[in-house]
Design a protein around this motif. Sequence first.
Motif, PDB file in Angstrom:
ATOM      1  N   GLN A  39      -5.682 -15.995   3.710  1.00 30.24           N
ATOM      2  CA  GLN A  39      -5.988 -14.581   3.930  1.00 30.24           C
ATOM      3  C   GLN A  39      -5.044 -13.659   3.154  1.00 30.24           C
ATOM      4  O   GLN A  39      -5.508 -12.662   2.575  1.00 30.24           O
ATOM      5  CB  GLN A  39      -5.934 -14.251   5.423  1.00 30.24           C
ATOM      6  N   PRO A  40      -3.734 -13.933   3.104  1.00 29.43           N
ATOM      7  CA  PRO A  40      -2.852 -13.043   2.323  1.00 29.43           C
ATOM      8  C   PRO A  40      -3.257 -12.957   0.857  1.00 29.43           C
ATOM      9  O   PRO A  40      -3.141 -11.900   0.248  1.00 29.43           O
ATOM     10  CB  PRO A  40      -1.474 -13.685   2.486  1.00 29.43           C
ATOM     11  N   ALA A  41      -3.758 -14.076   0.295  1.00 24.50           N
ATOM     12  CA  ALA A  41      -4.172 -14.061  -1.110  1.00 24.50           C
ATOM     13  C   ALA A  41      -5.391 -13.170  -1.302  1.00 24.50           C
ATOM     14  O   ALA A  41      -5.499 -12.433  -2.296  1.00 24.50           O
ATOM     15  CB  ALA A  41      -4.476 -15.483  -1.580  1.00 24.50           C
ATOM     16  N   VAL A  42      -6.323 -13.217  -0.348  1.00 21.79           N
ATOM     17  CA  VAL A  42      -7.509 -12.372  -0.436  1.00 21.79           C
ATOM     18  C   VAL A  42      -7.132 -10.906  -0.287  1.00 21.79           C
ATOM     19  O   VAL A  42      -7.614 -10.044  -1.014  1.00 21.79           O
ATOM     20  CB  VAL A  42      -8.536 -12.783   0.644  1.00 21.79           C
ATOM     21  N   THR A  43      -6.257 -10.615   0.673  1.00 23.67           N
ATOM     22  CA  THR A  43      -5.798  -9.243   0.874  1.00 23.67           C
ATOM     23  C   THR A  43      -5.117  -8.712  -0.378  1.00 23.67           C
ATOM     24  O   THR A  43      -5.339  -7.572  -0.801  1.00 23.67           O
ATOM     25  CB  THR A  43      -4.834  -9.174   2.067  1.00 23.67           C
ATOM     26  N   ARG A  44      -4.269  -9.548  -0.986  1.00 21.81           N
ATOM     27  CA  ARG A  44      -3.549  -9.139  -2.192  1.00 21.81           C
ATOM     28  C   ARG A  44      -4.519  -8.869  -3.344  1.00 21.81           C
ATOM     29  O   ARG A  44      -4.388  -7.874  -4.068  1.00 21.81           O
ATOM     30  CB  ARG A  44      -2.552 -10.233  -2.577  1.00 21.81           C
ATOM     31  N   SER A  45      -5.525  -9.732  -3.504  1.00 24.76           N
ATOM     32  CA  SER A  45      -6.497  -9.541  -4.579  1.00 24.76           C
ATOM     33  C   SER A  45      -7.328  -8.288  -4.356  1.00 24.76           C
ATOM     34  O   SER A  45      -7.670  -7.576  -5.310  1.00 24.76           O
ATOM     35  CB  SER A  45      -7.406 -10.767  -4.683  1.00 24.76           C
ATOM     36  N   LEU A  46      -7.674  -8.013  -3.094  1.00 32.23           N
ATOM     37  CA  LEU A  46      -8.426  -6.790  -2.795  1.00 32.23           C
ATOM     38  C   LEU A  46      -7.607  -5.560  -3.170  1.00 32.23           C
ATOM     39  O   LEU A  46      -8.144  -4.594  -3.741  1.00 32.23           O
ATOM     40  CB  LEU A  46      -8.810  -6.746  -1.319  1.00 32.23           C
ATOM     41  N   ARG A  47      -6.327  -5.589  -2.856  1.00 27.49           N
ATOM     42  CA  ARG A  47      -5.468  -4.453  -3.241  1.00 27.49           C
ATOM     43  C   ARG A  47      -5.397  -4.292  -4.744  1.00 27.49           C
ATOM     44  O   ARG A  47      -5.339  -3.179  -5.267  1.00 27.49           O
ATOM     45  CB  ARG A  47      -4.071  -4.662  -2.655  1.00 27.49           C
ATOM     46  N   GLU A  48      -5.436  -5.432  -5.476  1.00 26.10           N
ATOM     47  CA  GLU A  48      -5.414  -5.368  -6.939  1.00 26.10           C
ATOM     48  C   GLU A  48      -6.653  -4.629  -7.453  1.00 26.10           C
ATOM     49  O   GLU A  48      -6.562  -3.772  -8.331  1.00 26.10           O
ATOM     50  CB  GLU A  48      -5.384  -6.781  -7.527  1.00 26.10           C
ATOM     51  N   VAL A  49      -7.826  -4.990  -6.899  1.00 28.73           N
ATOM     52  CA  VAL A  49      -9.067  -4.341  -7.338  1.00 28.73           C
ATOM     53  C   VAL A  49      -9.018  -2.852  -7.042  1.00 28.73           C
ATOM     54  O   VAL A  49      -9.374  -2.019  -7.884  1.00 28.73           O
ATOM     55  CB  VAL A  49     -10.294  -4.967  -6.629  1.00 28.73           C
ATOM     56  N   GLU A  50      -8.601  -2.502  -5.840  1.00 26.81           N
ATOM     57  CA  GLU A  50      -8.559  -1.092  -5.452  1.00 26.81           C
ATOM     58  C   GLU A  50      -7.564  -0.318  -6.316  1.00 26.81           C
ATOM     59  O   GLU A  50      -7.796   0.845  -6.647  1.00 26.81           O
ATOM     60  CB  GLU A  50      -8.206  -0.977  -3.968  1.00 26.81           C
ATOM     61  N   LYS A  51      -6.480  -0.979  -6.705  1.00 32.28           N
ATOM     62  CA  LYS A  51      -5.505  -0.317  -7.583  1.00 32.28           C
ATOM     63  C   LYS A  51      -6.099  -0.097  -8.976  1.00 32.28           C
ATOM     64  O   LYS A  51      -5.918   0.965  -9.592  1.00 32.28           O
ATOM     65  CB  LYS A  51      -4.233  -1.154  -7.677  1.00 32.28           C
ATOM     66  N   ILE A  52      -6.834  -1.105  -9.468  1.00 30.06           N
ATOM     67  CA  ILE A  52      -7.470  -0.974 -10.777  1.00 30.06           C
ATOM     68  C   ILE A  52      -8.491   0.153 -10.778  1.00 30.06           C
ATOM     69  O   ILE A  52      -8.561   0.967 -11.708  1.00 30.06           O
ATOM     70  CB  ILE A  52      -8.153  -2.303 -11.176  1.00 30.06           C
ATOM     71  N   LEU A  53      -9.283   0.230  -9.705  1.00 24.67           N
ATOM     72  CA  LEU A  53     -10.338   1.238  -9.620  1.00 24.67           C
ATOM     73  C   LEU A  53      -9.812   2.608  -9.220  1.00 24.67           C
ATOM     74  O   LEU A  53     -10.447   3.632  -9.478  1.00 24.67           O
ATOM     75  CB  LEU A  53     -11.411   0.798  -8.626  1.00 24.67           C
TER      76      LEU A  53
END
Length: 308
Positions: A39-53
């Motif tokens: 779950q932490p990896a998924v949360t981290r990746s989601l934050r990456e996408v939101e930061k990019i967008l």
Amino acid sequence: MRAIDLLNGRLKLRHLVLVVAIAEHGSVLRAAEHLRLAQPAVTRSLREVEKILGVELFTRGPRGVTPTLFGDAFIEHARAVLAELRRAGERISGLADGEVGTVTIGTLLAGSNVLLPRAIAALKASRPGITVIVREATFDAQVPRLLDGEIDLILGRLNPIGEQHGLRQITLYGEPVRLVARRGHPARDRRDLDLAALLDYPWVLPLEQTELRRELEQVFRAEGLVPPGDLVECTSVLTVRTLVRDTDMIAALPELVARTDDELAPLPVPLETVRRQVGVTLPAHRAPTPSARLMLEHLRREAAAITS
């Protein structure tokens, strides 16, 4: 954020897969379990996408997550990109050997009980490596999935469409819609049976957003009648058939559905104005995959056999 920023390499394919998984499962935890990630990896990746967008894609709540306005827009495009990549892989594989692939069919009531099973059986006999996925829903619910590539074709009664919708249709055969009831139904003993008399009994009708429901309501209004008030709304052919067989409910069903059930029979009340064409709806500007093309060929052959 500029559109070119999405092409600079920061946004990865795994980001699209992850965002779609979260949307489909409704929570980061369930998406992580589905993707077999922590779950932490998924949360981290989601934050990456939101930061990019530069926007928030989901709002977090006690019961999971809900897409924001930005999330809905991004998810729609992410699904389309993933669907096109799946189609590209399948097309390459299909062109290589024609033996493997997947075809996803959206099915409506008409064509689902006779034509579709026969066509699937014929396809699997000739191409056992092709996986067939069947999804049942209303036409309106299926169209967005057809356009974004999640399903390959819709089989059922043809709905009126225009080219502006990005759809094209192929007629396979004509099939009347009949009012049916169980063979021992008390209405069969009534003299001069008409549509008004049938309102004394409960009905099972398609959902309100279906074209068949709208056409049936027009039939009632043309007779100066109010549509049934005692009713069940359902599009599952199995549920409809069971309700009609086991109760005094009346339903409007394609003729082949009634013909293949010895316990059901049409009532002598015609539905002349209800359209009869059964066929396939496809995207207008996208060629079918090799697997979908084979499925369409078998649908055509079996439709010809049914009507011959």
